[in-house]
Motif scaffolding. Structure first.
Motif, short mmCIF file in Angstrom:
data_model
loop_
_atom_site.label_atom_id
_atom_site.label_comp_id
_atom_site.label_asym_id
_atom_site.label_seq_id
_atom_site.Cartn_x
_atom_site.Cartn_y
_atom_site.Cartn_z
N TYR A 1 16.68 -2.28 30.40
CA TYR A 1 15.58 -3.10 29.90
C TYR A 1 14.30 -2.70 30.64
CZ TYR A 1 19.16 -6.23 27.95
OH TYR A 1 20.22 -6.77 27.25
N ALA A 2 13.17 -2.99 30.04
CA ALA A 2 11.91 -2.76 30.74
C ALA A 2 11.69 -3.84 31.80
CB ALA A 2 10.75 -2.76 29.75
N LEU A 3 12.12 -5.08 31.47
CA LEU A 3 11.88 -6.20 32.38
C LEU A 3 13.04 -7.18 32.33
CD1 LEU A 3 9.60 -7.51 34.22
CD2 LEU A 3 9.08 -8.94 32.22
N ALA A 4 13.50 -7.58 33.50
CA ALA A 4 14.49 -8.66 33.63
C ALA A 4 13.78 -9.86 34.24
CB ALA A 4 15.66 -8.24 34.50
N VAL A 5 13.94 -11.03 33.62
CA VAL A 5 13.30 -12.25 34.09
C VAL A 5 14.35 -13.12 34.80
CG1 VAL A 5 11.97 -14.29 33.42
CG2 VAL A 5 11.72 -12.14 32.13
N VAL A 6 14.04 -13.51 36.01
CA VAL A 6 14.92 -14.38 36.79
C VAL A 6 14.12 -15.63 37.16
CG1 VAL A 6 16.34 -14.60 38.86
CG2 VAL A 6 16.13 -12.38 37.72
N ILE A 7 14.64 -16.80 36.81
CA ILE A 7 13.93 -18.06 37.03
C ILE A 7 14.72 -18.92 38.01
CG2 ILE A 7 13.01 -20.14 35.94
CD1 ILE A 7 12.95 -18.58 33.29
N GLY A 8 14.02 -19.48 38.99
CA GLY A 8 14.70 -20.37 39.92
C GLY A 8 13.75 -20.91 40.97
N ARG A 9 14.28 -21.85 41.77
CA ARG A 9 13.48 -22.37 42.87
C ARG A 9 13.74 -21.57 44.15
NH1 ARG A 9 14.40 -27.39 44.60
NH2 ARG A 9 16.42 -27.64 43.59
N ALA B 1 2.05 -11.08 30.56
CA ALA B 1 1.13 -10.40 31.48
C ALA B 1 1.74 -9.13 32.06
CB ALA B 1 0.73 -11.34 32.62
N SER B 2 3.06 -9.02 32.02
CA SER B 2 3.72 -7.83 32.55
C SER B 2 3.52 -6.62 31.63
CB SER B 2 5.22 -8.09 32.72
OG SER B 2 5.88 -8.10 31.45
N GLY B 3 3.25 -6.88 30.36
CA GLY B 3 3.06 -5.80 29.40
C GLY B 3 4.35 -5.24 28.84
N ALA B 4 5.50 -5.79 29.22
CA ALA B 4 6.79 -5.28 28.72
C ALA B 4 6.98 -5.64 27.25
CB ALA B 4 7.93 -5.86 29.55
N PRO B 5 7.46 -4.72 26.42
CA PRO B 5 7.74 -5.02 25.01
C PRO B 5 8.80 -6.13 24.91
CG PRO B 5 7.84 -2.66 25.43
CD PRO B 5 7.79 -3.31 26.77
N ALA B 6 8.58 -7.09 24.04
CA ALA B 6 9.50 -8.23 23.93
C ALA B 6 10.93 -7.79 23.63
CB ALA B 6 9.01 -9.19 22.86
N THR B 7 11.07 -6.68 22.93
CA THR B 7 12.41 -6.19 22.57
C THR B 7 13.15 -5.59 23.76
OG1 THR B 7 11.44 -4.08 21.90
CG2 THR B 7 11.78 -5.75 20.18
N ARG B 8 12.45 -5.39 24.86
CA ARG B 8 13.08 -4.79 26.03
C ARG B 8 13.00 -5.71 27.25
NH1 ARG B 8 11.22 -0.07 28.07
NH2 ARG B 8 13.32 0.33 28.84
N VAL B 9 13.02 -7.02 26.94
CA VAL B 9 13.02 -8.04 28.00
C VAL B 9 14.34 -8.78 27.95
CG1 VAL B 9 11.95 -10.17 28.82
CG2 VAL B 9 10.51 -8.32 27.93
N CYS B 10 14.92 -9.04 29.11
CA CYS B 10 16.13 -9.86 29.17
C CYS B 10 15.94 -10.98 30.18
CB CYS B 10 17.36 -9.02 29.53
SG CYS B 10 17.39 -8.41 31.23
N LEU B 11 16.69 -12.04 29.99
CA LEU B 11 16.71 -13.18 30.91
C LEU B 11 18.05 -13.15 31.63
CD1 LEU B 11 15.36 -15.86 31.86
CD2 LEU B 11 16.54 -16.99 29.96
N VAL B 12 18.00 -13.15 32.95
CA VAL B 12 19.22 -13.06 33.75
C VAL B 12 19.43 -14.39 34.46
CG1 VAL B 12 20.44 -11.81 35.57
CG2 VAL B 12 18.81 -10.60 34.10
N GLY B 13 20.61 -14.98 34.32
CA GLY B 13 20.87 -16.25 34.98
C GLY B 13 22.30 -16.68 34.83
#
Length: 371
Positions: A7-15, A99-111
């Motif tokens: 992927y171009a970008l992996a998104v990780v969300i947490g405290r 804001a990262s500029g990554a194409p939406a098709t190459r973004v994943c959410l990891v959790g």
């Protein structure tokens, strides 16, 4: 140049409060999946509490210290909570990703789904979810915080403080024992443990220990009850001439933080009566009670289950708009359990999120956004 299978970008969300070994494994998994990793730090722009003891900048510092070889691939976005609007929070995450500029098709959410708080993983259908499997027996940040703050406060005679002791006698901070440090060392990366050891020497740590002890003692009153109590409180948003009336809390929890005047509903009291009573008790405002009551313009219930660490607490907030006066703002003076009272310009108050108790900033914003 990205790998064809990544992927171009992996998104990780947490405290990540604090960042423990399970979190480290999670971020490493995200790094293996994507060229870049965006870590969204939740609960930003708020004061230190037992639940959120570390500032967003400190949590970023911990994470970067644990992953020095991936520094160029790690990116951070600090996002405040929005208890009463999931969509506003989701929009904040989306903006950070855009804001990262990554194409939406190459973004994943990891959790990973740990409990009911993980529902946010289903709120981003535009990104593929890459689940992460926790190791059996993996520690939680809640466990780490309990070990970090628990059983470290005592009275002069070496006893665990009762609720009333916080206001009546001096309390001493005990030195953490070696066994506690060994347990933390098994749960935390070395860089985070170093941060924790330095943090223990700060005044902020001592205040968090006091707050943790108070909350544990307070909640222990209700252990074993078939139906835990649901508390009802009231808060007053008093506005005049572009100012709002705030009080500084004089006791735990939230000692030293700014709040709306308010308190608990008495058993034989109507809600509107409680609003006026608490307002007068905490601010000694020089306005007749009849005028205050007649100046109530709106009310709203705020009932997020996590809004108070004391337990399930539902508040009824009332907007009181006082007419402008040639005499200026009414005289006030902190009373009851308020250390002091102050008229604060609305433009200033709306930017005090790091100084507000519980969700009082959100309550204020609800009423004054359209004034």
């Amino acid at each position: 140049m990205h790998r064809k299978d990544s992927y171009a970008l992996a998104v990780v969300i947490g405290r990540f409060s604090p960042f423990h070994n399970g979190h480290l494994a999670l971020v490493r998994h995200a790094l293996a999946l994507a060229d870049q990793v965006l870590i969204v730090l939740g609960s930003a722009a708020q004061p230190r509490t037992v639940k959120n003891p570390f500032l967003a900048a400190e949590r970023e510092q911990m994470i970067r210290a644990c992953l020095p070889d991936a520094a160029a691939r790690l990116h951070f976005a600090a996002l405040p909570d929005n208890l009463y609007s999931d969509q506003a929070w989701v929009t904040g995450v989306q903006r950070a990703v855009d804001a990262s500029g990554a194409p939406a098709t190459r973004v994943c959410l990891v959790g990973y789904e740990k409990d009911e708080s993980s529902y946010y993983l289903k709120m981003f259908p535009q990104w593929r979810l890459e689940p992460f499997a926790l190791t059996q027996g993996q520690v939680s940040a809640t466990q780490v915080r309990d070990i970090l703050f628990a059983d470290l406060l005592e009275t002069a005679d070496g006893k665990t403080p009762a609720t009333e002791d916080f206001a009546t006698q001096p309390l001493a901070l005990k030195k953490p024992d070696a066994g506690r440090d060994m347990l933390l060392a098994s749960w935390l990366p070395a860089a985070v443990l170093d941060f924790i050891r330095a943090f223990r020497r700060t005044d902020a740590f001592e205040q968090l220990v006091r707050e943790h002890t108070f909350l544990q003692t307070y909640r222990s009153q209700f252990v074993g009850l078939k139906y835990p109590p649901i508390f009802v409180t009231v808060d007053a948003v008093v506005v005049q001439s572009g100012h709002v009336l705030l009080v500084q809390r004089g006791a735990e929890p939230g000692k030293g933080l700014w709040a709306l005047p308010g308190g608990f509903l008495d058993a034989n009291e109507r809600i509107a009566d409680a609003v006026i009573r608490e307002l007068v008790e905490e601010t000694r405002i020089k306005v007749p009670a009849k005028v205050l009551r007649g100046s109530i313009k709106a009310s709203q219930v705020f009932d997020h289950p996590g809004r108070s660490q004391r337990g399930r607490t539902i508040t009824h907030a009332h907007l009181i708009v006082l007419e402008d006066s040639p005499a200026g703002l009414p005289e006030i003076k902190g009373g009851s359990d308020a250390r002091r009272a102050r008229w604060v310009p609305l433009a200033v108050a709306r930017n005090m999120s790091e100084s507000f108790f519980e969700d009082h900033g959100s309550i204020l914003e609800h009423f004054v956004a359209n004034l």
